[in-house]
Write an enzyme that holds these catalytic residues in place. Sequence first.
Site, PDB file in Angstrom:
ATOM      1  CE  LYS A  95      28.587  10.679  -3.510  1.00 55.27           C
ATOM      2  NZ  LYS A  95      28.209  11.916  -2.824  1.00 55.27           N
ATOM      3  NE  ARG A 154      23.246  11.803   6.813  1.00 59.00           N
ATOM      4  CZ  ARG A 154      23.035  13.086   6.506  1.00 59.00           C
ATOM      5  NH1 ARG A 154      22.002  13.737   7.002  1.00 59.00           N
ATOM      6  NH2 ARG A 154      23.858  13.718   5.707  1.00 59.00           N
TER       7      ARG A 154
HETATM    8  N1  BES Z   1      30.399  10.682   1.015  1.00 64.99           N
HETATM    9  C1  BES Z   1      29.533  11.763   0.872  1.00 64.99           C
HETATM   10  C2  BES Z   1      30.089  13.079   1.423  1.00 64.99           C
HETATM   11  C3  BES Z   1      31.246  13.659   0.672  1.00 64.99           C
HETATM   12  C4  BES Z   1      31.050  14.356  -0.494  1.00 64.99           C
HETATM   13  C5  BES Z   1      32.514  13.554   1.179  1.00 64.99           C
HETATM   14  C6  BES Z   1      32.129  14.905  -1.160  1.00 64.99           C
HETATM   15  C7  BES Z   1      33.587  14.104   0.529  1.00 64.99           C
HETATM   16  C8  BES Z   1      33.407  14.787  -0.645  1.00 64.99           C
HETATM   17  C9  BES Z   1      28.216  11.502   1.601  1.00 64.99           C
HETATM   18  O1  BES Z   1      27.815  10.183   1.643  1.00 64.99           O
HETATM   19  C10 BES Z   1      27.167  12.260   0.874  1.00 64.99           C
HETATM   20  O2  BES Z   1      26.978  12.011  -0.283  1.00 64.99           O
HETATM   21  N2  BES Z   1      26.531  13.190   1.566  1.00 64.99           N
HETATM   22  C11 BES Z   1      25.549  14.003   0.963  1.00 64.99           C
HETATM   23  C12 BES Z   1      24.466  14.231   1.980  1.00 64.99           C
HETATM   24  C13 BES Z   1      23.232  14.899   1.418  1.00 64.99           C
HETATM   25  C14 BES Z   1      22.523  13.959   0.461  1.00 64.99           C
HETATM   26  C15 BES Z   1      22.327  15.266   2.552  1.00 64.99           C
HETATM   27  C16 BES Z   1      26.202  15.335   0.573  1.00 64.99           C
HETATM   28  O3  BES Z   1      27.050  15.817   1.311  1.00 64.99           O
HETATM   29  O4  BES Z   1      25.873  15.841  -0.486  1.00 64.99           O
HETATM   30 ZN    ZN Z   2      26.730   9.550  -0.071  1.00 64.60          ZN
END
Ligand code: BES
Ligand code: ZN
Length: 508
Positions: free
Chosen positions: A282, A356
């Site tokens: 990230k 997921r």
């Molecule tokens: N934990 C995150 C989702 C999230 C992001 C929750 C910001 C709260 C605030 C999750 O694991 C994630 O990173 N999801 C990705 C999925 C994508 C790679 C398809 C996302 O939402 O960017």
């Molecule tokens: Zn994630």
Amino acid sequence: MVNITVASMDDVNFDNQLIVIGLYEDDSHLKTLGTNPILKVVFDYVKTLDKKNLDEVKKYGKSIMLGLNLNEKITNVLLIGLGDPEKLDTNRIRHIAGLMSLKSKDLGYNRLIVPGFLSDSTNLEPLVEGITLSLYEYNRFKKDSTTDGDHLPLDQDFSITLCTLKQTGEDYKSIVKKMKIICDGVIYSRDLANSPPNIINPAALAKSAQELEDNDNKTIVRVMSLEELEKEGLNGIISVGKGSQNEPKMIIVEYNNSSQDEKPVLLVGKAVTFDTGGISIKPSDRMDEMKFDKSGGCVVLGIMHALSKLNLPINVVAIIPSVENMPSGTAYRPGDIIRMHNGKTVEVLNTDAEGRLILADALSYGVSKYAPKSVIDFATLTGACIIALGTNVAGLIGNNDKLIHDLLSSSKKTGEKIWQLPLYDEFLDLIKSNVATMKNIGGRTGGTITAAAFLSHFVNNVPWAHFDIAGTAWTQDGTSDRSYNPKGSTGFGIRLMLDFLEESIESK
Ligand code: BES
Ligand code: ZN
Ligand code: ZN
């Protein structure tokens, strides 16, 4: 400690307490204050105030402190605006109760007496929630700081007496007791979710969950180690955990308080104790907030915390898969193909879509082992949910209309807002893979739904609902009702779920 009591106006002692009085725009508060001589003195004084100022204070959420010295008993009065009586629903009461508590705390008062808000027992639930949840503060690591100044020292006791015109009975007492248990569950959950990622890793979360076990064997906690996860083929959880020194765990809390042959409700909560994104790392901006990626698991633990104390006659199983998602030489990678617990295969295209993977295994394990009557999961699953619904509404997706209907109805009562998103078959097409049963990301569109479509592969045909709490699990830009949602974890979903479980008993 917050101590809330309900008493009849005639039985309370007003000495040395901060009197908090709610004022309606149309002066209908006068009807609920009775003929108490002390309040009469206060109101005679209020009548002398400038009408324009007074009208301003009567607006919803406004307040003013009167530094009175009317006699030796009445020293301080806080007036707080209740606005239009027609609009004063439970959500507003919860918020006002929070404002009142915070205002008093800010002014250095910890003994409050509150006449007038409580015309009958219907307002009592949101009042207790607003008071208790607003006074929460995550201060575990602030203990060394000096508390000079006008704030209360940390953890100072707070006592609030809510007054009614009638004599109060056991019914009032039992409502306060019940709401206190529910709020304690929220606070327990907030404390866990607010804890930093160097303190709460999967093993530490599991250790804390073990404290939920009770002596009479109603609540049993089991923690599965890496070896046990391997034995059960929970490869989604194992793969996500591979990049971290802190091994993954799967926490199982079984609450049995109904007949053995009654199928349990299964709750599943995502507990990524820190989500760096893994190899698909990230951006660093606000990455610290990913300590809250364990919120789904903490919500489920909060529900279990309250459940055993409420002693609801019901069977519930909670499963919390917990991992730390880190990039390293041992981490799982984009391109990996994982054979999941139910035998389906997943092509990993982004290691940041890890939630997921761990939920899928937990759902599949729970559904096959416990044959539940319904499954409900909580997860900070997608940033897309925040884009779609903002930071005050959680996404809700499922495969069963009755379950969705019942959850929506509980949400209306507890003020935890949710909105259903559709799960049409087209969304399943978006996660088809060329080399495996499915891939772990869809395209750029419909991100919250493709994540849920992924999960739907793992619940068979059991009635299932999924809460995406990415926007609501902690306070973010745009979070409303800040009074009873202080900075950090909110515990969103706990009150709603406890209402749902209670209702499910009544409608049996
Ligand atoms: N934990 C995150 C989702 C999230 C992001 C929750 C910001 C709260 C605030 C999750 O694991 C994630 O990173 N999801 C990705 C999925 C994508 C790679 C398809 C996302 O939402 O960017
Ligand atoms: Zn994630
Ligand atoms: Zn995540």
